[in-house]
Structures are given as structure tokens and as C-alpha cells.
Design a protein around this motif. Structure first.
Motif, mmCIF file in Angstrom:
data_model
loop_
_atom_site.group_PDB
_atom_site.id
_atom_site.type_symbol
_atom_site.label_atom_id
_atom_site.label_comp_id
_atom_site.label_asym_id
_atom_site.label_seq_id
_atom_site.Cartn_x
_atom_site.Cartn_y
_atom_site.Cartn_z
ATOM 1 N N UNK A 22 -11.775 -3.676 -60.342
ATOM 2 C CA UNK A 22 -11.080 -4.053 -60.408
ATOM 3 C C UNK A 22 -10.523 -3.455 -61.975
ATOM 4 N N UNK A 23 -11.461 -3.186 -62.577
ATOM 5 C CA UNK A 23 -11.474 -2.399 -63.956
ATOM 6 C C UNK A 23 -11.188 -0.596 -64.105
ATOM 7 N N UNK A 24 -11.637 -0.430 -62.899
ATOM 8 C CA UNK A 24 -11.477 1.168 -62.757
ATOM 9 C C UNK A 24 -12.355 1.808 -61.672
ATOM 10 N N UNK A 25 -12.193 1.711 -60.635
ATOM 11 C CA UNK A 25 -12.743 2.431 -59.461
ATOM 12 C C UNK A 25 -13.004 3.307 -59.723
ATOM 13 N N UNK A 26 -13.132 4.138 -60.310
ATOM 14 C CA UNK A 26 -13.444 5.921 -60.749
ATOM 15 C C UNK A 26 -14.582 5.907 -61.694
ATOM 16 N N UNK A 70 -33.713 -0.670 -46.034
ATOM 17 C CA UNK A 70 -33.074 -1.418 -44.762
ATOM 18 C C UNK A 70 -32.168 -0.462 -44.715
ATOM 19 N N UNK A 71 -32.027 0.314 -43.336
ATOM 20 C CA UNK A 71 -30.912 0.546 -42.669
ATOM 21 C C UNK A 71 -29.462 0.347 -43.047
ATOM 22 N N UNK A 72 -29.503 -1.284 -42.782
ATOM 23 C CA UNK A 72 -29.087 -2.204 -43.293
ATOM 24 C C UNK A 72 -28.046 -2.277 -44.555
ATOM 25 N N UNK A 73 -28.902 -1.933 -46.393
ATOM 26 C CA UNK A 73 -28.520 -1.882 -47.091
ATOM 27 C C UNK A 73 -27.617 -0.231 -47.256
ATOM 28 N N UNK A 74 -27.962 1.023 -46.404
ATOM 29 C CA UNK A 74 -27.560 2.361 -46.257
ATOM 30 C C UNK A 74 -25.720 1.887 -45.816
ATOM 31 N N UNK A 75 -25.828 1.549 -44.815
ATOM 32 C CA UNK A 75 -24.721 0.496 -44.353
ATOM 33 C C UNK A 75 -23.464 0.001 -44.515
ATOM 34 N N UNK A 76 -24.224 -0.724 -45.431
ATOM 35 C CA UNK A 76 -23.720 -1.687 -46.277
ATOM 36 C C UNK A 76 -22.890 -0.724 -48.170
ATOM 37 N N UNK A 77 -23.827 -0.207 -48.186
ATOM 38 C CA UNK A 77 -23.292 0.279 -49.082
ATOM 39 C C UNK A 77 -21.895 1.393 -49.191
ATOM 40 N N UNK A 78 -22.457 1.693 -47.940
ATOM 41 C CA UNK A 78 -20.875 2.686 -47.489
ATOM 42 C C UNK A 78 -20.210 2.050 -47.562
ATOM 43 N N UNK A 79 -20.274 0.543 -46.464
ATOM 44 C CA UNK A 79 -18.774 -0.224 -46.374
ATOM 45 C C UNK A 79 -17.856 -1.002 -47.398
ATOM 46 N N UNK A 80 -19.248 -1.056 -48.549
ATOM 47 C CA UNK A 80 -18.358 -2.072 -49.619
ATOM 48 C C UNK A 80 -17.672 -1.154 -50.527
ATOM 49 N N UNK A 116 -16.636 1.308 -49.590
ATOM 50 C CA UNK A 116 -15.255 1.809 -49.041
ATOM 51 C C UNK A 116 -14.623 0.956 -49.634
ATOM 52 N N UNK A 117 -14.234 -0.446 -48.989
ATOM 53 C CA UNK A 117 -13.692 -1.568 -49.443
ATOM 54 C C UNK A 117 -13.303 -1.916 -50.661
ATOM 55 N N UNK A 118 -14.020 -1.227 -51.531
ATOM 56 C CA UNK A 118 -13.515 -1.792 -52.363
ATOM 57 C C UNK A 118 -13.240 -0.725 -53.233
ATOM 58 N N UNK A 175 -14.120 2.636 -54.061
ATOM 59 C CA UNK A 175 -15.249 3.163 -55.648
ATOM 60 C C UNK A 175 -15.559 4.305 -55.181
ATOM 61 N N UNK A 176 -14.785 5.660 -55.612
ATOM 62 C CA UNK A 176 -14.468 6.645 -55.696
ATOM 63 C C UNK A 176 -15.933 7.255 -56.398
ATOM 64 N N UNK A 177 -16.641 7.041 -56.993
ATOM 65 C CA UNK A 177 -17.148 7.514 -57.986
ATOM 66 C C UNK A 177 -18.858 6.776 -57.812
ATOM 67 N N UNK A 178 -19.781 7.225 -56.417
ATOM 68 C CA UNK A 178 -20.808 6.675 -56.261
ATOM 69 C C UNK A 178 -21.470 7.410 -56.391
ATOM 70 N N UNK A 179 -22.866 7.771 -56.741
ATOM 71 C CA UNK A 179 -23.676 8.954 -57.080
ATOM 72 C C UNK A 179 -24.924 8.214 -56.732
ATOM 73 N N UNK A 180 -25.588 9.097 -54.877
ATOM 74 C CA UNK A 180 -26.423 8.992 -54.461
ATOM 75 C C UNK A 180 -27.888 9.484 -55.004
#
Length: 239
Positions: free
Chosen positions: A52-56, A68-78, A80-82, A84-89
């Protein structure tokens, strides 16, 4: 003003302010800040506030390669849905893993060393370029977190002190549930399967009814923290 004095003053000023105000101040007053997120069971609340403040905003996600595989999927989905354009793995290097855990069995006989290798060291390297960071720790999680402040001084070993901000320090589980429901945010798929706190797959079990939310982390051991949180140069522990 020295960093200790700044954080003490801010804790007085913001003691009755909401988490969004705390987070906004963190992003606008301390230079380059990173939000560190596990994309675990409760992470979506702070991630949504940040969006809400800064998506970057830089979001550092530590992939231990044992999640967990579920966490990796969740990370990508969240992310994308929010928007967030600067997620650094963040990961340990191939050479380091081969040298210190080439069979991926370190967690069985030395879980502290495994966390240091796969979490603490990669994160500290990633944070070296930032003036401070934001965590999702909360007082209700127990142990040393029961007295958690909104603003802290982080003193990692061998590095300069920096500010650390815990916007959700005063929130409890009902606050988190209400926020997720109000904003219709996606839940981590393992929450519905009995995992109120989600870490690495080999070291996380379900929590029973009435247990602390972190009871399933490193069950039947004395370990209760992964080691990414420091207090006066020492790894923070919870009882």
C-alpha cells in the motif's frame, strides 16, 4: 542523535499508533530499508501493508532450498497478487553448500549450523547494503519476543548497528486473522493443514490444539529461533 536514542524516542511516539504508521515511518525516515519475509503463515499482512506504501520496496525472501513446495508457490502467488515488483530471492551459494552440506543432512545433527549456512549468512550479506530492515516478529509468539519493541537497534556480529522495525509487534493472532479477512488476502495453504508457523520442511511439524503457534518449529529440541535475529550481537532465543 545516536541510533539507540532515536529508537527509544520513536517507541514513545509510536506506542499508540497503528502498524501502517510505523511502517510508513520506517520507509521514509531511515534511508534504504528492506522488508525481510519468509512468506510464511502470517507474512501476507505485512506484505500487504508494504504494498500500500510502495510496491517497489525491496522484499528479501530467503530460499533455504529446504522449504515446502507450498511456500515457494505461495511466495510467487502473493508477490504477483500484491504487485510487489522487487522481491529478491536470497540463497547460499552452490560452492558454500557443497563445502558445508553436500548431502543436505546438516539439519539432522546440527540445526543451528544449518540455519547459519542457509539463512543467517545469506541474509546478513544481502542486508549489508541497507540502512535497516523490517521484520514480522510479534510479542504474542512468546519467549524473548514478549517484550519486543516497535523500533530496535540491530547489532549483527562484525557489522555496524542498523535500525530494525517490527510494525506488528503488538498484534495478536486475532488481529492478523481479522486483517486477512478484511482485505481478502490469500492464506498460506499449510495453515489449513495445521501449520500455524511454517519454516523448512524437515524442521517443521503441525502444532496441536492449544499449543503455541511456533510449537511445531524444531520440535523436541531446545532450538526455537533460526538465528536471523540478533540482540547485542547474540542470536535471539525464545523459551
Amino acid at each position: 542523535m545516536p541510533l539507540d536514542g532515536q529508537t527509544q524516542t520513536l517507541n514513545r511516539i509510536y506506542k499508540d499508533r497503528d502498524a501502517q504508521d510505523v511502517l510508513t515511518h520506517a520507509f521514509t525516515s531511515f534511508g534504504d530499508m528492506a522488508l525481510v519475509s519468509s512468506f510464511g503463515a502470517e507474512s501476507v499482512v505485512l506484505l500487504h501493508m508494504a504494498a500500500q506504501i510502495d510496491r517497489t520496496v525491496p522484499v528479501l525472501f530467503i530460499d533455504t532450498e529446504m522449504l515446502f513446495a507450498e511456500t515457494l508457490d505461495y511466495q510467487r502467488n502473493v508477490a504477483s497478487s500484491l504487485g510487489l515488483s522487487n522481491v529478491q530471492v536470497i540463497r547460499a551459494t552452490r560452492d558454500t553448500l557443497f563445502e558445508r552440506d553436500n548431502e543436505n543432512l546438516l539439519h539432522l545433527h546440527d540445526p543451528d549450523a544449518c540455519c547459519a549456512l542457509r539463512k543467517t549468512e545469506p541474509l546478513q550479506k544481502a542486508l549489508a547494503g541497507f540502512d535497516g530492515w523490517i521484520s514480522g516478529r510479534k510479542r504474542y509468539q512468546g519467549g524473548d519476543r514478549h517484550a519486543l519493541e516497535l523500533f530496535e537497534v540491530d547489532r549483527p556480529l562484525g557489522r555496524m548497528p542498523r535500525v530494525k522495525v517490527n510494525p506488528l509487534a503488538r498484534w495478536d493472532s486475532s488481529d492478523l486473522r481479522d486483517y486477512i479477512t478484511t482485505h481478502n488476502l490469500p492464506r498460506h495453504p499449510l495453515v489449513a493443514k495445521g501449520f500455524p508457523s511454517v519454516g523448512c520442511a524437515p524442521c517443521t511439524t503441525r502444532a496441536g490444539s492449544g499449543e503455541n503457534t511456533r510449537a511445531g518449529r524444531w520440535r523436541d529440541t531446545s532450538k526455537s529461533e533460526c538465528g536471523i535475529h540478533f540482540d547485542n550481537g547474540q542470536i535471539a532465543r525464545s523459551a
